[in-house]
Design an enzyme around this catalytic site. Structure first.
Site, short mmCIF file in Angstrom:
data_model
loop_
_atom_site.label_atom_id
_atom_site.label_comp_id
_atom_site.label_asym_id
_atom_site.label_seq_id
_atom_site.Cartn_x
_atom_site.Cartn_y
_atom_site.Cartn_z
CE LYS A 1 -11.06 0.73 11.42
NZ LYS A 1 -10.28 1.41 10.41
N PRO B 1 -3.21 -11.55 10.33
CG PRO B 1 -1.18 -11.96 11.39
CD PRO B 1 -1.87 -12.08 10.07
CG ASP B 2 -6.25 -6.29 14.01
OD1 ASP B 2 -5.41 -5.66 14.67
OD2 ASP B 2 -7.23 -5.75 13.48
CB ILE B 3 -0.25 -6.45 14.70
CG1 ILE B 3 0.21 -7.29 13.51
CG2 ILE B 3 0.86 -6.27 15.72
CD1 ILE B 3 1.23 -6.61 12.61
CG ASN C 1 -0.20 -0.12 2.50
OD1 ASN C 1 0.55 0.78 2.86
ND2 ASN C 1 -0.38 -1.22 3.22
CG ASP D 1 -7.01 -4.74 6.28
OD1 ASP D 1 -6.53 -4.70 7.42
OD2 ASP D 1 -7.51 -3.74 5.71
#
Ligand code: C5P
Length: 397
Positions: A320, A288-290, A193, A262
């Site tokens: 969030k 994985p969402d760190i 990105n 993501d």
């Protein structure tokens, strides 16, 4: 803050006005605004009038830092040799202040063994070499030798000098993630990105300037390592996850400024994918969402997330904050002309009991304010563990 800025004859000298603007922005809140604003420009060691006003020796003593940006191969060689044929190298010989060079030159000149040997000698002598960056060059070629962006240079100068904070995070450990991640599709392609890493790097610098021990876990970026910060380089979300959990164990504060992918390709193909079909489908799997995983730890550090959104910025960010169980979230709009890959940013910080907005300013400046706010909320959340206090002894006699 007194800065002697040396500009040598490289093409990157066109960035000097922007660098001066950044340096002034940085120190405008400091006590010595006068010292960096409207200073005279000198180029001649033998200018009688200027020498009478402030001699080269006085100038060398006056400096809190000598910054040469851009620094040519020639000026590096002159400093190594210890010669003093001009005002700038004379000041370098005569000063006791730190010296920082931001090299800028053709990539072949940079990789030349003579320049590399000079770089090694300068570093051995404690001179700070900022960059250079890698990318397209004025000569039309690609490689290492681009001067770092003015914002990154200003941030490093700020962390190298007495422009430090008040020691708000003295004795605290701060872990910061920054930059994009790269998710491999096959051995030659990846998904990534537009994140430049500038915000995360500025936050790491600002935390170090407040006295914290900082570990910066960085995806692939083109930025100088901030002074006084331990940098762990990673590529994929999976690697960033592992490095973060290795570092965050005894951390007081975790700031997730990275733009973590993501999704990643569900399977990494061993060989380069050949083009044959007209339309190709790539299966993606969640990364994985760190941030959420750190916030969910039993002894979680004070956790700060970022929410980069193109619409409904505040609503999404508050969602969030709750969902990932964060202590604070920094919401900012991203798009074609804001947020990513820029030197400035605006943000609104949200926490359970309130919010605070910051207008557009340089990422370095915004980072300093965000770290101050984070420190304040961190100490408030810890209750009994209070912030280091300042003892003032007023002597009556
Ligand atoms: O859910 P979203 O990706 O918008 O959340 C952004 C925040 O979560 C940022 O602080 C980012 O660093 C963090 N994040 C993460 N790991 C992911 C995705 C996002 O740490 N896989």
């Amino acid at each position: 803050m007194n800065i002697v800025l040396g500009i040598t004859g490289g093409i990157a000298a066109y960035k000097a006005p922007d660098l001066v603007r950044r340096l002034r922005e940085e120190f405008v809140t400091g006590t010595s605004l006068q010292a960096v604003s409207g200073r005279p420009i000198r180029s001649n060691l033998w200018d009688k009038e200027a020498e009478a006003a402030m001699s080269h020796i006085e100038l060398a003593r006056w400096a809190d830092i000598v910054l040469i940006a851009p620094a040519t191969a020639e000026v590096m060689a002159r400093i190594v040799s210890g010669g003093a044929p001009d005002l700038l190298t004379t000041i370098c010989l005569a000063t006791e202040a730190p010296i920082a060079l931001a090299p800028a030159m053709n990539h072949v000149m940079w990789s030349n063994p003579a320049t590399q040997a000079n770089r090694a000698v300068l570093e051995e002598r404690g001179i700070h070499i900022l960059g250079p960056g890698i990318g397209s060059q004025a000569c039309g070629e690609e490689g290492a030798g681009r001067m770092l962006e003015p914002d990154a240079i200003a941030a490093t100068v700020f962390s190298l000098t007495g422009g430090k904070g008040e020691g708000l995070l003295e004795g605290r450990k701060v872990v910061v993630t920054a930059g994009p991640t790269r998710e491999a599709i096959d051995p030659v392609r990846y998904i990534t990105n537009r994140s430049s890493g500038k915000m995360g790097y500025a936050l790491a610098s600002a935390a170090a300037a407040q006295g914290a021990q900082v570990i910066l876990i960085s995806g692939p970026v083109n930025l100088a390592e901030p002074a006084g910060v331990e940098v762990v380089k990673v590529e994929s979300a999976e690697e960033m996850f592992t490095a973060t959990h290795d570092a965050v164990d005894d951390a007081d504060i975790f700031v997730a400024a990275a733009a973590v992918a993501d999704y990643r390709p569900a399977e990494v193909v061993e060989q380069k994918i050949k083009k044959c079909e007209e339309v190709m489908t790539l299966q993606l799997a969640r990364c994985p969402d760190i941030l959420a995983s750190v916030a969910a730890l039993e002894r979680a550090p004070f956790t700060v997330g970022f929410a980069a959104e193109t619409e409904n910025v505040i609503d999404y960010a508050r969602g969030k904050l709750m969902k990932k169980k964060l202590d604070m979230i920094v919401a900012n709009r991203v798009g074609r002309d804001c947020g990513f890959d820029r030197d400035d940013n605006a943000a609104t910080v949200l926490w359970a009991g309130g919010e605070q907005s910051y207008p557009t300013s340089s990422k370095t400046d915004l980072a300093r304010q965000l770290i101050e706010l984070t420190a304040k909320h961190f100490y408030a959340s810890r209750g009994s563990e209070t912030q280091p206090r300042l003892t003032i002894i007023a002597n009556k006699d």
